[in-house]
Enzyme design. Structure first.
Site, PDB file in Angstrom:
ATOM      1  N   HIS A 276      52.635 -30.811 -65.090  1.00  0.00           N
ATOM      2  CA  HIS A 276      53.149 -32.002 -64.428  1.00  0.00           C
ATOM      3  C   HIS A 276      54.677 -31.962 -64.373  1.00  0.00           C
ATOM      4  O   HIS A 276      55.328 -31.593 -65.346  1.00  0.00           O
ATOM      5  CB  HIS A 276      52.736 -33.279 -65.170  1.00  0.00           C
ATOM      6  CG  HIS A 276      51.257 -33.483 -65.236  1.00  0.00           C
ATOM      7  ND1 HIS A 276      50.451 -32.772 -66.106  1.00  0.00           N
ATOM      8  CD2 HIS A 276      50.440 -34.301 -64.538  1.00  0.00           C
ATOM      9  CE1 HIS A 276      49.196 -33.156 -65.937  1.00  0.00           C
ATOM     10  NE2 HIS A 276      49.159 -34.077 -64.995  1.00  0.00           N
TER      11      HIS A 276
ATOM     12  N   LYS B 220      45.257 -27.446 -62.793  1.00  0.00           N
ATOM     13  CA  LYS B 220      45.807 -28.637 -62.140  1.00  0.00           C
ATOM     14  C   LYS B 220      47.333 -28.592 -62.122  1.00  0.00           C
ATOM     15  O   LYS B 220      47.962 -28.351 -63.156  1.00  0.00           O
ATOM     16  CB  LYS B 220      45.347 -29.894 -62.872  1.00  0.00           C
ATOM     17  CG  LYS B 220      45.992 -31.194 -62.369  1.00  0.00           C
ATOM     18  CD  LYS B 220      45.682 -32.359 -63.303  1.00  0.00           C
ATOM     19  CE  LYS B 220      46.449 -33.610 -62.901  1.00  0.00           C
ATOM     20  NZ  LYS B 220      46.294 -34.695 -63.907  1.00  0.00           N
TER      21      LYS B 220
END
Length: 231
Positions: free
Chosen positions: A121, A146
């Site tokens: 992230h 991700k």
């Protein structure tokens, strides 16, 4: 695409009510955000709460989002990895932050890759080295890879989605461009091989998340892109 609803866990009736709402909603997975709870609850108490939850036909994803990647708790690597080990004993998937890995201690030393969502992230920008990040995750062979980043313009969204489509892997992939500019990645990411969208029931866990109802309406009521963001 599948839908994932994030909930911040605590030991109140409010959480229990929200969890039941998620179980009976049209989402596919429920993400249980544990970082806020770990600031006030003993880890053993938290594990007790998680162990008795009944998700019905939903899949659970346990996430400790630390302050390294936009979360609400600070943990040493030792503390973090021990909590992940405990979570792997539960029935569900576990999010692991890529920043917690190094060459000396691979993912498999503290988490089962087959139940791991390995994540990266950046809430400030879209890094230039997206391919390097994808390949760094690939070396650990997680179930899901991700990447969630903050775009500054439409070109950043294009770069993220194209990097997802071009990254060849046996893992499932999630590519999220946060904020309003990245809405296309949340609604139509499957056109670039991103298989999941995070949606809210009541409380957002990242900028730009759509409500589950809004996501379902937009997906069923409009045609999506054919594979490019210039549509």
């Amino acid at each position: 695409m599948i839908t994932i609803v994030p909930l911040f866990v605590d030991d109140t009736e409010t959480f229990q009510s929200a969890f039941e709402e998620a179980v009976h909603s049209r989402c596919d997975w429920i993400e249980l955000r544990l970082d806020r709870a770990l600031n006030v609850l003993d880890p053993f108490r938290l594990l007790e709460i998680l162990a008795v939850l009944n998700p019905g036909d939903k899949r659970l994803l346990y996430t400790i989002r630390t302050d390294r990647e936009g979360g609400e708790i600070s943990l040493t690597d030792t503390e973090y990895k021990e909590l992940v080990r405990q979570l792997c004993r539960l029935n569900g998937l576990v999010d692991v932050e890529l920043s917690r890995l190094d060459h000396e201690e691979p993912l498999a030393s503290f988490s089962n890759p087959e139940q791991t969502v390995l994540s990266f992230h950046d809430f400030d920008q879209t890094p230039a080295d997206l391919d390097v990040i994808w390949h760094a995750m690939e070396t650990h062979h997680p179930l899901v890879q991700k990447i969630a980043v903050m775009p500054h313009d439409r070109q950043d969204v294009d770069r993220l989605l194209e990097s997802c489509r071009q990254h060849r892997t046996e893992s499932r992939k999630i590519a999220i461009a946060m904020g309003e500019q990245g809405t296309v990645s949340r609604l139509w990411g499957d056109a670039w091989d991103s298989f999941a969208a995070f949606c809210t029931l009541s409380q957002s866990s990242a900028p730009g998340q759509l409500s589950l109802e809004e996501w379902l309406v937009k997906r069923t009521g409009k045609n999506g892109p054919s594979g490019g963001t210039n549509c």
